[in-house]
Design a protein around this motif. Structure first.
Motif, short mmCIF file in Angstrom:
data_model
loop_
_atom_site.label_atom_id
_atom_site.label_comp_id
_atom_site.label_asym_id
_atom_site.label_seq_id
_atom_site.Cartn_x
_atom_site.Cartn_y
_atom_site.Cartn_z
N ASP A 25 0.83 -1.21 0.00
CA ASP A 25 0.00 0.00 0.00
C ASP A 25 0.86 1.26 0.00
O ASP A 25 0.58 2.21 -0.74
N ALA A 26 1.92 1.28 0.80
CA ALA A 26 2.82 2.45 0.86
C ALA A 26 3.51 2.67 -0.48
O ALA A 26 3.61 3.80 -0.96
N ALA A 27 3.98 1.57 -1.08
CA ALA A 27 4.64 1.69 -2.38
C ALA A 27 3.66 2.19 -3.44
O ALA A 27 3.99 3.05 -4.26
N HIS A 28 2.43 1.67 -3.40
CA HIS A 28 1.42 2.11 -4.37
C HIS A 28 1.11 3.60 -4.20
O HIS A 28 1.04 4.35 -5.18
N ALA A 29 0.94 4.03 -2.96
CA ALA A 29 0.66 5.45 -2.71
C ALA A 29 1.80 6.33 -3.20
O ALA A 29 1.57 7.38 -3.83
N ALA A 30 3.02 5.90 -2.95
CA ALA A 30 4.18 6.69 -3.41
C ALA A 30 4.26 6.70 -4.94
O ALA A 30 4.61 7.72 -5.54
N LEU A 31 3.94 5.58 -5.56
CA LEU A 31 3.95 5.54 -7.03
C LEU A 31 2.86 6.44 -7.62
O LEU A 31 3.07 7.06 -8.67
N ARG A 32 1.74 6.53 -6.95
CA ARG A 32 0.68 7.45 -7.40
C ARG A 32 1.19 8.89 -7.37
O ARG A 32 0.91 9.67 -8.28
N ASP A 33 1.94 9.23 -6.33
CA ASP A 33 2.51 10.58 -6.25
C ASP A 33 3.47 10.83 -7.40
O ASP A 33 3.46 11.91 -8.01
#
Length: 178
Positions: A55-63
């Motif tokens: 989830d953290a990696a996905h959120a950072a990739l969205r940014d």
């Protein structure tokens, strides 16, 4: 009479040996049970840590996917997003401690996240169909991992309908998919 003086001593010694043996056996059983509980707790923590890292990696990739594709640091930022989430380390713990079914589900979710990373590296923007296509495959794989973990931990199987969803891919309600 002197011949019978050893009987109380022998019976006391035998009682002490039996009590000590019982205490040792009970202690060994308790230790084994505690080790089992500790392993179960470690596995649960690994499953949760893996899900949170995804989830953290996905959120950072969205940014990163909000940054214009021409930005020279975009590829580095996408790689950094996954690295900083701690995903690689917790993935190793998962590979070492989970059942084959959960490792398979975890690897599928990890692979779909890497697909998002690769799309972002290639210049795909967050609000595009290309991003959403890789996202939905990731969402479905992540939900499959969650459900597989629940079953492994002895919980009831969840189905999308249990959470008022049509599928685990999260396409319902998606502006680009409707």
């Amino acid at each position: 009479m002197a011949d019978t003086n050893w009987i109380p001593f022998a019976s006391t010694a035998l009682g002490a040996v039996i009590a000590l043996g019982g205490a040792l056996l009970s202690g060994a059983r308790n230790d084994r049970a505690q080790r089992g509980r500790d392993r179960e707790t470690d596995r649960l923590n690994t499953y949760i840590d893996f899900t949170l890292a995804l989830d953290a990696a996905h959120a950072a990739l969205r940014d990163v996917a909000r940054v214009q594709p021409g930005d020279a640091d975009r590829k580095t930022a996408a790689s950094y997003a996954v690295h900083e989430s701690g995903l690689y380390g917790v993935r190793e713990r998962l590979l070492m401690s989970a059942s084959p079914a959960l490792v398979t589900a975890g690897e599928a979710a990890f692979g779909r996240l890497i697909d998002i990373r690769n799309a972002v590296r290639s210049g795909v923007m967050l609000s595009t169909r290309e991003f959403h296509d890789v996202y939905h495959r990731f969402a479905e794989a992540l939900w499959t991992f969650r459900v597989t973990a629940r079953v492994e931990l002895g919980q009831n199987l969840l189905k999308p309908g249990d959470l008022d969803r049509e599928t685990w891919a999260e396409r319902e309600g998606c502006v680009l998919c409707e």
